[in-house]
Scaffold this active site. Sequence first.
Site, PDB file in Angstrom:
ATOM      1  N   SER A 123      42.723  45.306  35.956  1.00 34.50           N
ATOM      2  CA  SER A 123      42.455  43.996  36.548  1.00 34.50           C
ATOM      3  C   SER A 123      42.017  43.026  35.457  1.00 34.50           C
ATOM      4  CB  SER A 123      41.349  44.106  37.603  1.00 34.50           C
ATOM      5  OG  SER A 123      40.820  42.820  37.857  1.00 34.50           O
ATOM      6  N   HIS A 163      46.952  43.829  37.542  1.00 35.98           N
ATOM      7  CA  HIS A 163      46.286  43.380  38.770  1.00 35.98           C
ATOM      8  C   HIS A 163      45.653  42.010  38.529  1.00 35.98           C
ATOM      9  CE1 HIS A 163      44.305  44.151  42.674  1.00 35.98           C
ATOM     10  NE2 HIS A 163      43.211  43.605  42.145  1.00 35.98           N
ATOM     11  N   ASP A 199      43.446  38.983  40.187  1.00 36.48           N
ATOM     12  CA  ASP A 199      42.507  38.682  41.272  1.00 36.48           C
ATOM     13  C   ASP A 199      42.390  37.179  41.500  1.00 36.48           C
ATOM     14  OD1 ASP A 199      41.452  41.278  42.133  1.00 36.48           O
ATOM     15  OD2 ASP A 199      40.752  41.437  40.067  1.00 36.48           O
ATOM     16  N   MET A 220      40.723  34.237  43.667  1.00 35.12           N
ATOM     17  CA  MET A 220      39.542  33.987  44.516  1.00 35.12           C
ATOM     18  C   MET A 220      39.381  32.494  44.758  1.00 35.12           C
ATOM     19  SD  MET A 220      36.822  36.606  42.807  1.00 35.12           S
ATOM     20  CE  MET A 220      37.322  38.238  42.233  1.00 35.12           C
ATOM     21  N   HIS A 280      46.337  39.968  44.078  1.00 38.02           N
ATOM     22  CA  HIS A 280      45.360  40.262  45.133  1.00 38.02           C
ATOM     23  C   HIS A 280      44.732  38.948  45.574  1.00 38.02           C
ATOM     24  CE1 HIS A 280      41.247  42.451  46.018  1.00 38.02           C
ATOM     25  NE2 HIS A 280      41.786  41.946  47.111  1.00 38.02           N
ATOM     26  N   MET A 337      42.280  36.985  47.409  1.00 32.15           N
ATOM     27  CA  MET A 337      40.991  36.964  48.114  1.00 32.15           C
ATOM     28  C   MET A 337      40.730  35.518  48.512  1.00 32.15           C
ATOM     29  SD  MET A 337      39.065  39.611  45.584  1.00 32.15           S
ATOM     30  CE  MET A 337      40.327  39.383  44.349  1.00 32.15           C
ATOM     31  N   MET A 353      39.377  48.293  49.399  1.00 32.88           N
ATOM     32  CA  MET A 353      38.282  47.827  48.531  1.00 32.88           C
ATOM     33  C   MET A 353      37.162  48.857  48.529  1.00 32.88           C
ATOM     34  SD  MET A 353      39.428  45.068  47.282  1.00 32.88           S
ATOM     35  CE  MET A 353      37.966  44.851  46.254  1.00 32.88           C
ATOM     36  N   PHE A 372      33.619  40.147  42.555  1.00 35.07           N
ATOM     37  CA  PHE A 372      33.142  40.306  41.183  1.00 35.07           C
ATOM     38  C   PHE A 372      33.588  41.645  40.607  1.00 35.07           C
ATOM     39  CE2 PHE A 372      30.246  37.732  43.649  1.00 35.07           C
ATOM     40  CZ  PHE A 372      30.175  36.580  42.874  1.00 35.07           C
ATOM     41  N   GLY A 373      33.770  41.647  39.292  1.00 29.36           N
ATOM     42  CA  GLY A 373      34.023  42.900  38.597  1.00 29.36           C
ATOM     43  C   GLY A 373      32.710  43.602  38.285  1.00 29.36           C
ATOM     44  N   GLY A 374      32.803  44.850  37.899  1.00 27.35           N
ATOM     45  CA  GLY A 374      31.654  45.578  37.404  1.00 27.35           C
ATOM     46  C   GLY A 374      30.638  46.004  38.445  1.00 27.35           C
ATOM     47  N   ASP A 406      40.365  49.666  44.720  1.00 26.67           N
ATOM     48  CA  ASP A 406      39.912  48.551  43.870  1.00 26.67           C
ATOM     49  C   ASP A 406      38.402  48.409  43.961  1.00 26.67           C
ATOM     50  OD1 ASP A 406      39.707  46.211  42.425  1.00 26.67           O
ATOM     51  OD2 ASP A 406      40.866  44.982  43.833  1.00 26.67           O
ATOM     52  N   GLY A 407      37.737  48.614  42.821  1.00 28.82           N
ATOM     53  CA  GLY A 407      36.296  48.392  42.764  1.00 28.82           C
ATOM     54  C   GLY A 407      35.559  49.620  42.270  1.00 28.82           C
ATOM     55  N   GLY A 408      34.996  49.529  41.059  1.00 32.68           N
ATOM     56  CA  GLY A 408      34.184  50.632  40.556  1.00 32.68           C
ATOM     57  C   GLY A 408      34.985  51.848  40.129  1.00 32.68           C
ATOM     58  N   GLY A 435      39.018  47.222  36.431  1.00 31.39           N
ATOM     59  CA  GLY A 435      38.748  46.027  35.632  1.00 31.39           C
ATOM     60  C   GLY A 435      37.854  46.364  34.471  1.00 31.39           C
ATOM     61  N   SER A 436      36.539  46.480  34.745  1.00 32.24           N
ATOM     62  CA  SER A 436      35.596  46.783  33.673  1.00 32.24           C
ATOM     63  C   SER A 436      35.857  48.163  33.081  1.00 32.24           C
ATOM     64  CB  SER A 436      34.155  46.665  34.187  1.00 32.24           C
ATOM     65  OG  SER A 436      33.989  47.427  35.362  1.00 32.24           O
TER      66      SER A 436
HETATM   67  C1  DX5 Z   1      36.878  42.592  42.858  1.00 34.22           C
HETATM   68  C2  DX5 Z   1      38.304  42.603  42.385  1.00 34.22           C
HETATM   69  C3  DX5 Z   1      38.611  43.740  41.490  1.00 34.22           C
HETATM   70  C4  DX5 Z   1      37.782  43.783  40.229  1.00 34.22           C
HETATM   71  C5  DX5 Z   1      37.445  45.208  39.996  1.00 34.22           C
HETATM   72  O1  DX5 Z   1      36.735  41.653  43.842  1.00 34.22           O
HETATM   73  O2  DX5 Z   1      39.214  42.661  43.474  1.00 34.22           O
HETATM   74  O3  DX5 Z   1      40.000  43.839  41.201  1.00 34.22           O
HETATM   75  O4  DX5 Z   1      38.430  43.285  39.082  1.00 34.22           O
HETATM   76  O5  DX5 Z   1      36.577  45.304  38.935  1.00 34.22           O
HETATM   77  P1  DX5 Z   1      35.885  46.673  38.533  1.00 34.22           P
HETATM   78  O6  DX5 Z   1      36.997  47.660  38.248  1.00 34.22           O
HETATM   79  O7  DX5 Z   1      35.097  46.298  37.325  1.00 34.22           O
HETATM   80  O8  DX5 Z   1      35.035  47.103  39.682  1.00 34.22           O
HETATM   81 ZN    ZN Z   2      41.369  43.112  43.012  1.00 32.97          ZN
END
Ligand code: DX5
Ligand code: ZN
Length: 214
Positions: A8, A31, A33, A35, A64, A66, A135, A141-143, A173-175, A195-196
Amino acid sequence: MKPIIAPSILSADFARLADEVESVSTADWLHVDVMDGHFVPNLTIGPLVVKALRPITTMPLDVHLMIEQPDRYVRDFREAGADHITVHAEACVHLDRSVQLVRSTGAKAGVSLNPHTSERALDYVLEELDLVLVMSVNPGFGGQKLIERVFPKIERLAERINALGLDTIIEVDGGVKPGNARRFLDAGARALVSGSGVFKAPDRAAAIAALRAA
Ligand code: DX5
Ligand code: ZN
């Protein structure tokens, strides 16, 4: 089945986006994102950035959305070069119509579910979907730390997809990190967004390889 790895760009350095994308070119999908500051409490990018990304990578652009009322922008993202367009079930009053709209553009159609949304919300639209984006954090948010309750949901969704004989891809997606990727795959996910876990790793290619080897 081999996992699909989707870094991401939310965790990338936006001032050096082309180099950042190049640094993850061993992955499968990119990916993206999007928003809107309404559906989620953050603002990111629009079709212009997708258009700028399109010529610099051969990876499918996994977009994606959002955003509220995504139907307003589906065609713009497709024309900009999106290969997959995923809308949120919670953002679509007429989800079936939104999915048909995505399909009508020729993009692969996805629906995303927030952590609190049951997989049953897709019972009457699942057969129309190329992918379901589950999700594992609250989007925005990432991370963030993954929410454990996602695992039984992925399992139930995978059972449902199998029972219907579909080849719908479950994407998470997420963590997602190399250290927990196996748990997502064991539950039934096939595509891993990270992402992170990729962009903050000291060696991105190694992080992608570690996700792939999970
Ligand atoms: C969060 C995004 C994710 C985000 C994931 O709203 O949809 O795609 O980049 O980030 P990590 O992998 O750091 O949780
Ligand atoms: Zn995403």
